[in-house]
Enzyme design. Structure first.
Site, PDB file in Angstrom:
ATOM      1  N   LYS A  14       0.823  -1.212   0.000  1.00  0.00           N
ATOM      2  CA  LYS A  14       0.000   0.000   0.000  1.00  0.00           C
ATOM      3  C   LYS A  14       0.860   1.267   0.000  1.00  0.00           C
ATOM      4  CE  LYS A  14      -2.204  -1.143   3.821  1.00  0.00           C
ATOM      5  NZ  LYS A  14      -1.677  -2.474   4.189  1.00  0.00           N
ATOM      6  N   ARG A  89      -9.584   0.267   8.883  1.00  0.00           N
ATOM      7  CA  ARG A  89      -9.080  -1.069   9.202  1.00  0.00           C
ATOM      8  C   ARG A  89     -10.077  -1.865  10.034  1.00  0.00           C
ATOM      9  NH1 ARG A  89      -3.334  -0.091   8.794  1.00  0.00           N
ATOM     10  NH2 ARG A  89      -2.090  -1.955   9.123  1.00  0.00           N
ATOM     11  N   ARG A 128      11.572  -6.408   4.691  1.00  0.00           N
ATOM     12  CA  ARG A 128      11.494  -4.980   5.013  1.00  0.00           C
ATOM     13  C   ARG A 128      12.066  -4.710   6.399  1.00  0.00           C
ATOM     14  NH1 ARG A 128       5.602  -2.220   4.688  1.00  0.00           N
ATOM     15  NH2 ARG A 128       5.344  -2.966   6.803  1.00  0.00           N
ATOM     16  N   ARG A 134      11.607  -0.764  11.625  1.00  0.00           N
ATOM     17  CA  ARG A 134      10.305  -0.945  12.274  1.00  0.00           C
ATOM     18  C   ARG A 134      10.325  -2.197  13.131  1.00  0.00           C
ATOM     19  NH1 ARG A 134       5.308  -0.034   8.164  1.00  0.00           N
ATOM     20  NH2 ARG A 134       4.347  -1.330   9.768  1.00  0.00           N
ATOM     21  N   ARG A 146      -0.158  -9.414  13.423  1.00  0.00           N
ATOM     22  CA  ARG A 146      -0.761  -8.399  12.542  1.00  0.00           C
ATOM     23  C   ARG A 146      -1.607  -9.055  11.462  1.00  0.00           C
ATOM     24  NH1 ARG A 146       4.597  -5.870  10.930  1.00  0.00           N
ATOM     25  NH2 ARG A 146       3.506  -4.537   9.451  1.00  0.00           N
TER      26      ARG A 146
HETATM   27  P1  ADP Z   1       1.204  -2.355   7.835  1.00  0.00           P
HETATM   28  O1  ADP Z   1       0.141  -2.174   6.789  1.00  0.00           O
HETATM   29  O2  ADP Z   1       2.530  -2.757   7.295  1.00  0.00           O
HETATM   30  O3  ADP Z   1       0.765  -3.206   8.997  1.00  0.00           O
HETATM   31  P2  ADP Z   1       0.855   0.372   8.777  1.00  0.00           P
HETATM   32  O4  ADP Z   1       1.965   1.315   8.651  1.00  0.00           O
HETATM   33  O5  ADP Z   1      -0.364   0.617   7.955  1.00  0.00           O
HETATM   34  O6  ADP Z   1       1.538  -0.997   8.473  1.00  0.00           O
HETATM   35  O7  ADP Z   1       0.385   0.262  10.306  1.00  0.00           O
HETATM   36  C1  ADP Z   1       1.281  -0.041  11.332  1.00  0.00           C
HETATM   37  C2  ADP Z   1       0.503  -0.243  12.643  1.00  0.00           C
HETATM   38  O8  ADP Z   1      -0.164   0.993  13.004  1.00  0.00           O
HETATM   39  C3  ADP Z   1      -0.613  -1.289  12.598  1.00  0.00           C
HETATM   40  O9  ADP Z   1      -0.129  -2.592  12.846  1.00  0.00           O
HETATM   41  C4  ADP Z   1      -1.546  -0.778  13.710  1.00  0.00           C
HETATM   42  O10 ADP Z   1      -1.065  -1.130  14.988  1.00  0.00           O
HETATM   43  C5  ADP Z   1      -1.446   0.733  13.598  1.00  0.00           C
HETATM   44  N1  ADP Z   1      -2.501   1.266  12.705  1.00  0.00           N
HETATM   45  C6  ADP Z   1      -2.307   1.811  11.472  1.00  0.00           C
HETATM   46  N2  ADP Z   1      -3.487   2.181  10.927  1.00  0.00           N
HETATM   47  C7  ADP Z   1      -4.445   1.843  11.831  1.00  0.00           C
HETATM   48  C8  ADP Z   1      -5.860   1.947  11.863  1.00  0.00           C
HETATM   49  N3  ADP Z   1      -6.547   2.455  10.832  1.00  0.00           N
HETATM   50  N4  ADP Z   1      -6.518   1.512  12.968  1.00  0.00           N
HETATM   51  C9  ADP Z   1      -5.855   1.008  14.000  1.00  0.00           C
HETATM   52  N5  ADP Z   1      -4.519   0.856  14.046  1.00  0.00           N
HETATM   53  C10 ADP Z   1      -3.815   1.272  12.983  1.00  0.00           C
END
Ligand code: ADP
Length: 193
Positions: A14, A89, A128, A134, A146
């Protein structure tokens, strides 16, 4: 206005594709993950709260995330449209986004769902993790958590947009350029509807 939800599991690509899409379509990129990470780096109260969830592979609570997203949209009153990356999400977030946009006379144009097999996701995330710094990418247990949270809490969001006839499934394996052109075609098809 062109408002896009870029949807898919962790590691689906994404973030990578958002960079290309915002350049092509002149959109504002809102990644809740990026915003949380910037706050963690800056040591803000929001960052400290978010970190306690993110490090465990859990979602940040809806109430906090929705409030954050709305304030970021409001910071960009002259945007020609948004790409929402990593949001919504949960079903509650999807509903909140619809009513928030509705209150501004706007709506989601299309939801693009990047489809990538779980084994490929795990491989990408571990790769990654070697360079991203991270913590949530470095630990296989957190990666699995996750993906589990995605399967349990986030997949219903896809059905939510399917019911609105707004979901377009995109094959997420291939070169970055190939996937970008699949996404672009789906956006162009949705934008003329
Ligand atoms: P990825 O898609 O690689 O898991 P993101 O950068 O989108 O990584 O998100 C990293 C973390 O941030 C998620 O695992 C979650 O804990 C938190 N997070 C991100 N977006 C949301 C959301 N919309 N609602 C709740 N938690 C979120």
């Amino acid at each position: 206005m062109l408002n896009i939800v870029l949807f898919g599991p962790p590691g689906a690509g994404k973030g990578t594709q958002s960079e290309n899409l915002i350049a092509k379509y002149k959109l504002v990129h809102l990644s809740t993950g990026d915003i949380f990470r910037a706050n963690i780096k800056g040591g803000t109260e929001l960052g400290n709260l978010a970190k306690s969830y993110i490090d465990k592979g859990q979602l940040v609570p809806d109430e906090v995330t929705i409030r954050l997203l709305e304030s970021e949209v409001n910071k960009n009153p002259s945007a020609g449209g948004f790409i929402f990356d990593g949001f919504p999400r949960t079903s509650a977030q999807a509903e909140a986004l619809d009513s928030f946009l509705d209150s501004k006379g706007q709506s989601i144009t299309v939801m693009l769902s990047l489809e990538v097999p779980e084994e490929e996701l795990k491989r990408r995330l571990l790769e990654r993790g070697k360079t991203s710094g991270r913590a949530d990418d470095a630990d296989p247990n957190v990666i699995q958590k996750r993906i589990d949270v995605y399967n349990a809490e986030t997949t219903p969001v896809k059905a939510y947009y399917q019911q609105q006839n707004k979901c377009s499934e995109i094959h997420g394996v291939g070169s970055i350029d190939e996937i970008f052109s699949r996404l672009s075609s789906a956006i162009d098809a949705a934008a003329v509807k």
